[in-house]
Motif scaffolding. Structure first.
Motif, PDB file in Angstrom:
ATOM      1  N   LEU A 194     -11.164   3.034  -4.153  1.00 35.24           N
ATOM      2  CA  LEU A 194     -11.318   4.593  -4.587  1.00 35.24           C
ATOM      3  C   LEU A 194     -11.291   5.310  -3.318  1.00 35.24           C
ATOM      4  CD1 LEU A 194     -11.101   6.642  -7.040  1.00 35.24           C
ATOM      5  CD2 LEU A 194     -13.503   6.151  -7.216  1.00 35.24           C
ATOM      6  N   PHE A 195     -12.492   4.863  -2.620  1.00 34.36           N
ATOM      7  CA  PHE A 195     -12.974   5.831  -1.291  1.00 34.36           C
ATOM      8  C   PHE A 195     -12.600   5.245  -0.192  1.00 34.36           C
ATOM      9  CE2 PHE A 195     -16.156   6.266  -4.731  1.00 34.36           C
ATOM     10  CZ  PHE A 195     -16.186   7.844  -4.993  1.00 34.36           C
ATOM     11  N   SER A 196     -11.306   4.936  -0.080  1.00 31.86           N
ATOM     12  CA  SER A 196     -10.568   4.416   1.108  1.00 31.86           C
ATOM     13  C   SER A 196      -9.416   5.257   1.362  1.00 31.86           C
ATOM     14  CB  SER A 196      -9.853   2.879   0.799  1.00 31.86           C
ATOM     15  OG  SER A 196      -8.987   2.760   0.104  1.00 31.86           O
ATOM     16  N   PRO A 197      -8.642   5.008   2.350  1.00 29.00           N
ATOM     17  CA  PRO A 197      -7.494   5.873   2.691  1.00 29.00           C
ATOM     18  C   PRO A 197      -6.106   5.644   1.780  1.00 29.00           C
ATOM     19  CG  PRO A 197      -8.191   4.949   4.577  1.00 29.00           C
ATOM     20  CD  PRO A 197      -9.062   4.437   3.678  1.00 29.00           C
ATOM     21  N   VAL A 198      -6.133   4.486   0.863  1.00 25.47           N
ATOM     22  CA  VAL A 198      -5.118   4.268   0.077  1.00 25.47           C
ATOM     23  C   VAL A 198      -5.197   5.727  -0.897  1.00 25.47           C
ATOM     24  CG1 VAL A 198      -4.650   2.954  -1.887  1.00 25.47           C
ATOM     25  CG2 VAL A 198      -5.424   1.843   0.129  1.00 25.47           C
ATOM     26  N   VAL A 199      -6.227   5.821  -1.291  1.00 27.15           N
ATOM     27  CA  VAL A 199      -6.400   6.875  -2.123  1.00 27.15           C
ATOM     28  C   VAL A 199      -6.343   8.404  -1.653  1.00 27.15           C
ATOM     29  CG1 VAL A 199      -7.629   7.975  -4.398  1.00 27.15           C
ATOM     30  CG2 VAL A 199      -7.557   5.449  -4.096  1.00 27.15           C
ATOM     31  N   SER A 200      -7.065   8.659  -0.716  1.00 24.51           N
ATOM     32  CA  SER A 200      -7.014  10.083  -0.181  1.00 24.51           C
ATOM     33  C   SER A 200      -7.222   9.895   1.364  1.00 24.51           C
ATOM     34  CB  SER A 200      -8.266  10.664  -0.612  1.00 24.51           C
ATOM     35  OG  SER A 200      -9.623  10.560  -0.310  1.00 24.51           O
TER      36      SER A 200
ATOM     37  N   ASP B 118      -5.156   9.954   3.882  1.00 25.80           N
ATOM     38  CA  ASP B 118      -3.926   9.926   4.806  1.00 25.80           C
ATOM     39  C   ASP B 118      -2.829  10.328   4.452  1.00 25.80           C
ATOM     40  OD1 ASP B 118      -5.162   8.027   6.782  1.00 25.80           O
ATOM     41  OD2 ASP B 118      -4.064   6.284   6.044  1.00 25.80           O
ATOM     42  N   PRO B 119      -1.610  10.597   5.247  1.00 30.98           N
ATOM     43  CA  PRO B 119      -0.420  11.514   4.697  1.00 30.98           C
ATOM     44  C   PRO B 119       0.079  10.530   3.650  1.00 30.98           C
ATOM     45  CG  PRO B 119      -0.455  11.287   7.044  1.00 30.98           C
ATOM     46  CD  PRO B 119      -1.749  10.468   6.634  1.00 30.98           C
ATOM     47  N   ASP B 120       0.229   9.323   3.751  1.00 33.66           N
ATOM     48  CA  ASP B 120       0.736   8.404   2.596  1.00 33.66           C
ATOM     49  C   ASP B 120      -0.110   8.092   1.346  1.00 33.66           C
ATOM     50  OD1 ASP B 120      -0.735   6.577   4.132  1.00 33.66           O
ATOM     51  OD2 ASP B 120       0.821   5.101   4.182  1.00 33.66           O
TER      52      ASP B 120
ATOM     53  N   VAL C 274      -3.113  10.107  -3.574  1.00 34.11           N
ATOM     54  CA  VAL C 274      -3.722  11.888  -3.816  1.00 34.11           C
ATOM     55  C   VAL C 274      -3.490  12.451  -2.674  1.00 34.11           C
ATOM     56  CG1 VAL C 274      -5.595  13.309  -4.458  1.00 34.11           C
ATOM     57  CG2 VAL C 274      -5.574  11.068  -5.698  1.00 34.11           C
ATOM     58  N   LYS C 275      -2.708  13.455  -2.602  1.00 31.32           N
ATOM     59  CA  LYS C 275      -2.363  14.425  -1.577  1.00 31.32           C
ATOM     60  C   LYS C 275      -3.236  15.554  -1.368  1.00 31.32           C
ATOM     61  CE  LYS C 275       1.361  11.600  -1.075  1.00 31.32           C
ATOM     62  NZ  LYS C 275       1.446  10.655   0.047  1.00 31.32           N
ATOM     63  N   GLY C 276      -3.601  15.983  -0.187  1.00 36.33           N
ATOM     64  CA  GLY C 276      -4.094  17.180   0.142  1.00 36.33           C
ATOM     65  C   GLY C 276      -5.547  17.203  -0.194  1.00 36.33           C
ATOM     66  N   ILE C 277      -6.213  16.196  -0.473  1.00 32.86           N
ATOM     67  CA  ILE C 277      -7.587  16.011  -0.536  1.00 32.86           C
ATOM     68  C   ILE C 277      -8.178  14.847   0.218  1.00 32.86           C
ATOM     69  CG2 ILE C 277      -9.402  15.542  -2.430  1.00 32.86           C
ATOM     70  CD1 ILE C 277      -7.644  16.568  -4.471  1.00 32.86           C
ATOM     71  N   ASP C 278      -9.268  14.831   0.539  1.00 30.88           N
ATOM     72  CA  ASP C 278      -9.925  13.786   1.397  1.00 30.88           C
ATOM     73  C   ASP C 278     -11.457  13.536   1.038  1.00 30.88           C
ATOM     74  OD1 ASP C 278     -10.532  12.026   3.325  1.00 30.88           O
ATOM     75  OD2 ASP C 278     -10.362  12.966   5.094  1.00 30.88           O
ATOM     76  N   PHE C 279     -11.460  12.376   0.449  1.00 33.02           N
ATOM     77  CA  PHE C 279     -12.851  11.822  -0.026  1.00 33.02           C
ATOM     78  C   PHE C 279     -13.079  10.719   0.336  1.00 33.02           C
ATOM     79  CE2 PHE C 279     -10.050  11.814  -3.684  1.00 33.02           C
ATOM     80  CZ  PHE C 279     -10.287  10.600  -4.155  1.00 33.02           C
ATOM     81  N   HIS C 280     -12.128   9.928   1.268  1.00 30.63           N
ATOM     82  CA  HIS C 280     -12.729   8.519   1.662  1.00 30.63           C
ATOM     83  C   HIS C 280     -13.715   8.514   2.590  1.00 30.63           C
ATOM     84  CE1 HIS C 280     -10.470   9.071   5.571  1.00 30.63           C
ATOM     85  NE2 HIS C 280     -11.049   7.674   5.790  1.00 30.63           N
TER      86      HIS C 280
END
Length: 530
Positions: free
Chosen positions: A463-469, A471-473, A476-482
């Motif tokens: 949930l808190f990795s680049p998989v969810v937020s 990274d460009p891919d 969840v786009k446009g949010i960064d909580f990782h």
């Protein structure tokens, strides 16, 4: 997708693609219906009455395992990233040789239908079965995300559907057909679908491989040279680092991925459940041998297909196509054999997705019906017909959840998503299975800590990795909580699960039963009483 995908390449024909796929669905539904006429007990529905031979089950195992990740994701990863993409294939094969050859027979001898049978053998039944069912449902849903994401990308490519709404409708259609397989056929029908699908997949892989070799004078060296010439990576296509780079974080990500691939396979409930479809341990061992041979042949084909896509299609066209990396194999089929070969390969890819998701749905529904309904709610006294009815209702619910998840995950690389499912499996089941089989002192508290501790750690880290937020891919786009830097959590969550099981064993007040451990040891080694 325009009317042509590249200069000189024939136009894609959605009507032909749909007809070929519809023919496969019609044939397999007929087979499933014929097989379903003998589903008269829970043993028939869950384990096909243990009536399949080792050869049949081995081919079905390869069909169950060779998913959209193997056919679409790995081929695309090789075409774009080269050497790093093939690491998925290597990880899968090593996992089969190391894990299932060592513990599959022990698990088959100990259990009856599900992983919960093994984990609860010498523990308190109700809490352990509940934990086992929870982990099975989560693992199955993660794995289904990959298949449904593959379905979305493939449909976008084949039927020229660019809109997210249109792709979502087709993902829903795939999900409904998959649920129909499970509702009608049970394990017996699903196994025959897997056998048919594995045979067609191997033949299709071999066919396109031969076509590719013919284009390059039957010289693998010529094929690799052409791939390097067209790839943006050049000669680095054949070196480590094309995907994971050479920095400290990306190296750790690769180690985490490799750990999840190698250790996760022996913890996947839908594969372990398939070993109950054979009558004895000898046929179980034969199953693994047949499965490994089939997959070795197929992964060698994907190596050629991946580099062939790099040489003939090119990274730019693959990335620009609907489905991204997952479009490499279908695009290559279009370049090599035109519309007809694309239709065949597309039908095979669809069959792959349908068959694998059907197996996952059956496993998830069987775990809930057998572990939760029959052994927790009914305390082992459930009517077999009611148990099968609950399994079918659960299959519908799981299918709907898989459809929703697939819509959200549409566009992600399916091989990468499967690696996440492997990490969840290894983080929840591996430690407890090994402790149960080999550690005499292991108890109920340790089992619960191992399952829930590994599961919670894995889900939180994802949930808190680049998989969810971040990274460009990301999903969840446009949010960064990782805050966790690795895309695959296996490097942390798998050891944490072992630690939780170990600490929980000593912290818990429940004591292990030496007599039940001795019985489990004899049963796992000999099959007596299974």
């Amino acid at each position: 997708m325009t009317s042509t995908l590249a200069a000189g390449i024939p136009a894609n024909n959605p009507v032909l693609n749909t007809l070929v796929f519809a023919l496969f669905v019609a044939i397999t539904l007929f087979v499933v219906y014929r097989a379903s006429t003998r589903n008269s007990s829970t043993s028939d529905y869950y384990a096909a009455g243990s009536a399949f031979t080792g050869r049949q089950n081995g081919i079905a195992l390869s069909g169950d395992f060779l998913s959209a990740a193997s056919f679409l994701g790995i081929a695309g990863a090789i075409a774009i990233h080269g050497y790093d993409g093939f690491l998925y294939s290597i990880g899968f094969l090593v996992a089969w040789l190391v894990d299932l050859l060592l513990i599959a027979e022990l698990l088959r001898n100990t259990g009856r239908f599900t992983v919960g049978d093994v984990l609860s053998f010498r523990m308190k039944q109700r809490p352990v079965r509940a934990a086992a069912a929870t982990s099975t449902l989560v693992i199955s849903l993660f794995y289904m995300l990959a298949q449904m994401a593959g379905a979305g990308g493939l449909v976008a490519l084949l039927l020229n559907i660019h809109g997210k709404f249109g792709q979502a409708l087709v993902i829903g259609g795939v999900g409904l057909v998959m649920v129909l397989y499970v509702l009608v056929g049970g394990m017996k029908g699903t196994t025959w679908v897997q056998i048919i699908k594995a045979t067609i997949l191997l033949l299709a892989g071999a066919l396109i491989t031969v076509f590719l070799f013919g284009k390059f004078g039957f010289s693998f060296s010529n094929l690799l040279s052409a791939a390097a010439e067209k790839s943006p990576l050049g000669e680095k296509l054949f070196e480590p680092g094309g995907s994971y780079g050479r920095s400290g974080v990306t190296k750790l990500d690769f180690v985490s991925l490799a750990l999840a691939l190698v250790l996760g396979l022996s913890s996947l409930p839908h594969l372990l459940m398939r070993f109950y479809t054979v009558p004895n341990a000898r046929e179980s061992r034969r199953s693994v041998v047949w499965a490994v041979v089939c997959m070795l042949v197929f992964y060698l084909c994907t190596l050629v297909i991946g580099f062939g896509a790099a040489a003939l299609v090119g990274a730019d066209e693959i990335k620009a196509a609907p489905g991204g990396e997952n479009s490499a194999a279908p695009l290559l089929a279009l370049h090599v054999g035109g519309t007809l070969l694309l239709g065949v390969i597309s039908a095979v890819a669809f069959a792959t997705i349908l068959a694998v998701v059907a197996g996952l749905t059956l496993t998830a529904s069987a775990s809930f019906a057998h572990d939760v309904y029959a052994n927790i709610f009914k305390r082992g006294k459930a009517d077999p017909r009611d148990e099968v009815r609950v399994a079918r209702i659960t299959a519908i619910v799981v299918g709907l959840l898989a459809i929703l998840g697939g819509i959200l995950a549409n566009g992600q690389n399916v091989a990468f998503l499967v690696a996440l499912a492997f990490a969840v499996a290894a983080s929840t089941n591996l430690s407890t299975l090994l402790y149960s089989l080999f550690w005499k002192r292991f108890n109920t508290t340790g089992t619960l800590w191992g399952i829930y501790g590994g599961l919670i750690a894995c889900l939180v880290l994802v949930l808190f990795s680049p998989v969810v937020s971040g990274d460009p891919d990301s999903i969840v786009k446009g949010i960064d909580f990782h805050w966790f830097p690795l895309k695959n959590p296996g490097l942390v969550s798998i050891p944490f699960s072992f630690l939780c099981g170990f600490v929980g064993t000593f912290a818990g007040r429940s004591k292990a039963d030496p007599a039940k451990h001795a019985e489990m040891e004899v049963r796992s080694l000999t099959g007596i009483g299974s």
